[in-house]
Design a protein around this motif. Structure first.
Motif: not given
Length: 129
Positions: A118-129
């Motif tokens: 979940d933390a990795i997914q949240k980080y990847l989502t932030q990188l895409r923004k």
């Protein structure tokens, strides 16, 4: 004491990393305290631990409070800074500069908990923004 090396050029030994990890976790320790923790995982002499910590102090990786009879050591090399430096070198030399290869290898070789995923997914989502 002026450090004799820059953290950017720092290539830590396994023992240096073990000592730094202990000091990052405990914040401040005597040589005896560090030595007792190191001995839990491998045989090492007290004088070896003492000498290693003295050398690390000379390099500027550790500070030493010598105001009392027993010297207290503290890590001067920051945990995140050292981790970033080591990881950067690893990505460049082992993975030909590909952070994606490193991440895929790490996730393929080790089981990540649901919380970590979940933390990795949240980080990847932030990188895409």
């Amino acid at each position: 004491m002026e450090p004799i090396m820059s953290i950017k050029n720092y290539k830590p030994s396994e023992t240096e990393l073990e000592i730094l990890q202990i000091l990052w976790d405990k914040e401040k320790c005597t040589v005896r305290e560090v030595h007792e923790i190191l001995e839990q995982n491998k045989e090492t002499g007290y004088t070896t631990t003492l000498k290693q910590m003295q050398v690390m102090h000379e390099k500027g990786l550790l500070s030493r409070d010598a105001s009392s009879k027993i010297h207290i050591y503290k890590a001067e090399a920051g945990k995140e800074e050292v981790q970033q430096q080591i990881l950067g070198k690893m990505i460049d030399t082992v993975y030909n500069g590909s952070a994606a290869r490193l991440v895929m290898q790490a996730l393929g070789n080790h089981t990540a908990s649901d919380e970590e995923i979940d933390a990795i997914q949240k980080y990847l989502t932030q990188l895409r923004k």
